[in-house]
Design an enzyme around this catalytic site. Structure first.
Site, PDB file in Angstrom:
ATOM      1  N   CYS A 159      -3.914  -9.563   6.165  1.00  0.00           N
ATOM      2  CA  CYS A 159      -4.804  -8.936   5.191  1.00  0.00           C
ATOM      3  C   CYS A 159      -4.937  -9.783   3.929  1.00  0.00           C
ATOM      4  O   CYS A 159      -6.022  -9.885   3.349  1.00  0.00           O
ATOM      5  CB  CYS A 159      -4.319  -7.531   4.880  1.00  0.00           C
ATOM      6  SG  CYS A 159      -4.311  -6.486   6.373  1.00  0.00           S
TER       7      CYS A 159
ATOM      8  N   SER B 237       1.709  -3.490  -0.232  1.00  0.00           N
ATOM      9  CA  SER B 237       1.488  -4.926  -0.367  1.00  0.00           C
ATOM     10  C   SER B 237       0.858  -5.483   0.915  1.00  0.00           C
ATOM     11  O   SER B 237       1.409  -5.295   2.004  1.00  0.00           O
ATOM     12  CB  SER B 237       2.829  -5.613  -0.639  1.00  0.00           C
ATOM     13  OG  SER B 237       2.681  -6.991  -0.812  1.00  0.00           O
TER      14      SER B 237
ATOM     15  N   ASN C 282      -4.954   2.382   7.912  1.00  0.00           N
ATOM     16  CA  ASN C 282      -4.390   1.755   9.091  1.00  0.00           C
ATOM     17  C   ASN C 282      -4.763   2.601  10.309  1.00  0.00           C
ATOM     18  O   ASN C 282      -4.452   3.780  10.370  1.00  0.00           O
ATOM     19  CB  ASN C 282      -2.870   1.648   8.927  1.00  0.00           C
ATOM     20  CG  ASN C 282      -2.231   0.847  10.024  1.00  0.00           C
ATOM     21  OD1 ASN C 282      -2.401   1.152  11.198  1.00  0.00           O
ATOM     22  ND2 ASN C 282      -1.478  -0.171   9.649  1.00  0.00           N
TER      23      ASN C 282
ATOM     24  N   HIS D 145      -5.345  -2.994  10.274  1.00  0.00           N
ATOM     25  CA  HIS D 145      -4.551  -2.592   9.113  1.00  0.00           C
ATOM     26  C   HIS D 145      -5.519  -1.959   8.114  1.00  0.00           C
ATOM     27  O   HIS D 145      -6.744  -2.098   8.241  1.00  0.00           O
ATOM     28  CB  HIS D 145      -3.872  -3.803   8.487  1.00  0.00           C
ATOM     29  CG  HIS D 145      -2.646  -4.242   9.206  1.00  0.00           C
ATOM     30  ND1 HIS D 145      -1.831  -5.239   8.724  1.00  0.00           N
ATOM     31  CD2 HIS D 145      -2.073  -3.823  10.363  1.00  0.00           C
ATOM     32  CE1 HIS D 145      -0.822  -5.419   9.542  1.00  0.00           C
ATOM     33  NE2 HIS D 145      -0.941  -4.577  10.545  1.00  0.00           N
TER      34      HIS D 145
ATOM     35  N   CYS E 283      -0.146  -7.619   4.086  1.00  0.00           N
ATOM     36  CA  CYS E 283       0.567  -8.549   4.956  1.00  0.00           C
ATOM     37  C   CYS E 283      -0.143  -9.904   4.971  1.00  0.00           C
ATOM     38  O   CYS E 283      -1.168 -10.100   4.320  1.00  0.00           O
ATOM     39  CB  CYS E 283       0.647  -7.974   6.370  1.00  0.00           C
ATOM     40  SG  CYS E 283      -0.955  -8.020   7.234  1.00  0.00           S
TER      41      CYS E 283
ATOM     42  N   ASP F  98       4.082  -2.576  13.654  1.00  0.00           N
ATOM     43  CA  ASP F  98       2.970  -2.825  12.738  1.00  0.00           C
ATOM     44  C   ASP F  98       3.179  -4.099  11.928  1.00  0.00           C
ATOM     45  O   ASP F  98       2.232  -4.801  11.617  1.00  0.00           O
ATOM     46  CB  ASP F  98       2.771  -1.631  11.795  1.00  0.00           C
ATOM     47  CG  ASP F  98       1.440  -1.682  11.077  1.00  0.00           C
ATOM     48  OD1 ASP F  98       0.402  -1.593  11.767  1.00  0.00           O
ATOM     49  OD2 ASP F  98       1.428  -1.832   9.845  1.00  0.00           O
TER      50      ASP F  98
ATOM     51  N   GLU G 293      -6.411  -2.658   5.051  1.00  0.00           N
ATOM     52  CA  GLU G 293      -7.305  -3.566   4.335  1.00  0.00           C
ATOM     53  C   GLU G 293      -8.404  -4.098   5.251  1.00  0.00           C
ATOM     54  O   GLU G 293      -9.556  -4.237   4.830  1.00  0.00           O
ATOM     55  CB  GLU G 293      -6.510  -4.737   3.733  1.00  0.00           C
ATOM     56  CG  GLU G 293      -5.434  -4.309   2.758  1.00  0.00           C
ATOM     57  CD  GLU G 293      -4.088  -3.981   3.405  1.00  0.00           C
ATOM     58  OE1 GLU G 293      -3.098  -3.867   2.663  1.00  0.00           O
ATOM     59  OE2 GLU G 293      -4.019  -3.837   4.650  1.00  0.00           O
TER      60      GLU G 293
END
Length: 145
Positions: A82, A77, A39, A50, A79, A142, A52
């Site tokens: 992503c 996990s 991130n 982010h 979002c 975020d 990912e």
């Protein structure tokens, strides 16, 4: 522990050391890491970086047939944004470090045919719990709260 999740945790630690949010990700194709990221929203003043997304960006452009053979690892996990990127590119498997501090749309991603595996990794959870305690405003920003 899985060496790919270890690499994602290493990325999360880099993000924290840079003054950012401790979430890391790696993209694996045929047993090799082809992309890694963390991130960088704070560090780059970005609205989309982010872990990912940073990871996918670092992997560069791939053919659809390549994405279909990848696994996306993330310490947290993914979002909606992503998860959407993973769905868009046809990534068939996502391995999640933990989903107790935050859970993205895992049920929806599964309903679209993606295998989502949650490891419940203690180190991933501890990194996030400590960060959320220390920087709740940044964390809420975020995740869009």
């Amino acid at each position: 522990m899985d060496r790919f999740m270890e690499a994602a945790i290493e990325e999360a630690r880099k993000g924290l050391a840079e003054g950012g949010i401790p979430i890391g990700s790696v993209l694996v194709l045929d047993g090799e890491i082809i992309g890694r990221g963390h991130n960088r929203r704070v560090q780059r003043g970005s609205v989309v970086l982010h872990a990912e997304m940073d990871c996918l960006e670092s992997a560069g452009r791939l053919k659809a047939s390549d994405y279909q053979r990848t696994t996306l690892y993330s310490t947290l996990s993914p979002c909606d944004m992503c998860s959407g990127a993973a769905l868009l590119y046809g990534i068939p498997r996502i391995v999640v470090g933990e989903n107790l501090t935050f859970q993205g749309p895992e049920a929806y991603v599964r309903s679209r045919g993606v295998a989502v595996e949650v490891l419940d990794n203690q180190e991933c959870r501890q990194l996030m719990e400590a960060f959320i305690r220390q920087s709740p405003e940044l964390w809420n920003e975020d995740i869009g709260e």
